[in-house]
Design an enzyme around this catalytic site. Structure first.
Site, mmCIF file in Angstrom:
data_model
loop_
_atom_site.group_PDB
_atom_site.id
_atom_site.type_symbol
_atom_site.label_atom_id
_atom_site.label_comp_id
_atom_site.label_asym_id
_atom_site.label_seq_id
_atom_site.Cartn_x
_atom_site.Cartn_y
_atom_site.Cartn_z
ATOM 1 C CE LYS A 188 0.648 1.532 4.327
ATOM 2 N NZ LYS A 188 0.870 2.914 4.832
ATOM 3 C CB THR B 12 -1.802 5.319 2.880
ATOM 4 O OG1 THR B 12 -2.068 4.068 2.260
ATOM 5 C CG2 THR B 12 -1.509 5.083 4.335
#
Length: 336
Positions: free
Chosen positions: A196, A253
């Site tokens: 990620k 994020t």
């Protein structure tokens, strides 16, 4: 359970605050000490001094009052008396830091997100090599340090192969504002956190280049497909990747400038150069180091990760416009 934290950045400080909440309210009759049982190791002398004297990390988490139960030190040997260690050093430095600790059986809770450059090892593999007798757990999920330190509601994955140890750690860290969910899939929890970070850079580029919300949503979905393909190839469970440490962390994020990786991508999308953007920060954007290692690891297992490859090109200096055009010009295919 006496908790030690290795790493005095924002995330390490926030986790020390999580552990100290239990220390502040502990019942002496339970056998747990009620104060001074959270020890944070930091490399920076000014961080150590400020935490001990002012109960604030003025360098990495300014403005957040810290519990008096947190004590800071610059001596790793001071952690020898701890019952569990939260390892929050940047992923590329975990091996070097753990090598300075005497090998033992103290549980290591790995909170860094990344893949080691050169060896392509997950952080758990790095830790196991340095401390072969130490039980390993991974704590990962959608977490911004300033929100965790402030006590805002947060849920994470706490993965451990030993269910008894997992339960003890969860009970020690849990609070009304911090909820650990159990998993035995250590590899899946790690891969979600590592991948990620790379995808967050790509989403920052989308915003920086002004490509719109549709493009960012598409990138998150296709990025999650990359994460899932790679994770399954490395032995992760699909349900872990679809949980807090995978999809949950990805969504967080990829949509906020509070993410260091997203902010790096934002600068790249606006025409900045990676060396300049990385030099102008004291904190680490882990995705910049993970991207090339992830691309190599994906090639090893025959997994196609075009977004990861695009991020690598951007970090190598290719103009954002050229990288975006090449990604959009890929052959049409079935969604999978």
């Amino acid at each position: 359970m006496r908790i030690g934290v290795i790493g005095g950045g924002a995330w390490g400080t926030a986790l020390a605050q999580v552990a100290a909440r239990d220390a502040d309210t502990g019942d002496a009759s339970s056998g747990e000490t009620s104060g001074g049982d959270v020890l944070l190791w930091a490399r920076e002398a000014d961080v150590v001094a400020a935490i001990n004297d002012r109960h604030e990390n003025i360098v990495f988490l300014p403005g957040v009052p810290l519990s008096p139960a947190i004590r800071a030190t610059d001596a790793l040997d001071d952690l020898a008396a701890c019952d569990a260690l939260l390892v929050v050093a940047p992923a590329q430095h975990v091996g070097a830091v753990l090598a300075q600790l005497p090998a033992g059986e103290t549980p290591l809770v790995l909170c860094a997100k990344g893949i080691e450059a050169g060896t392509r090892r997950l952080v758990s593999e790095v830790a196991q090599a340095a401390h072969p007798r130490a039980p390993i757990a991974v704590l990962s999920g959608p977490t911004f340090a300033h929100e965790v330190a402030a006590g805002l509601p947060t849920a994470v994955t706490l993965a451990c192969a030993d269910p008894a140890l997992q339960a003890r750690l969860a009970a020690r860290l849990a609070s009304p504002g911090f909820r650990p969910y159990a998993s035995s899939d250590v590899v899946g929890a790690e891969i979600g956190g590592a991948v990620k970070n790379v995808l967050a850079i790509a989403c920052g580029v989308v915003d920086g280049a002004g490509l719109g919300q549709n493009a960012r949503a598409a990138l998150i979905a296709r990025g999650f497909a990359e994460m899932t393909r790679f994770g399954i190839a490395r032995g992760a469970r699909p349900e872990t990747l679809a949980g807090l440490s995978g999809l949950g962390d990805l969504v967080l994020t990829c949509s906020s400038t509070s993410s260091r990786n997203f902010s790096l991508g934002l600068g790249l999308g606006r025409g900045g150069r990676a060396p300049d953007l990385l030099a102008d920060r004291r904190t680490v954007a882990e995705g910049a180091f993970t991207a090339p290692v992830l691309a190599e690891a994906a090639a090893d297992v025959g997994i196609d990760m075009p977004i990861t490859a695009a991020v690598c090109r951007l970090l190598d200096g290719a103009p954002a416009r050229d990288v975006i055009e090449a990604l959009l010009a890929r052959p049409l295919r079935e969604e999978a």
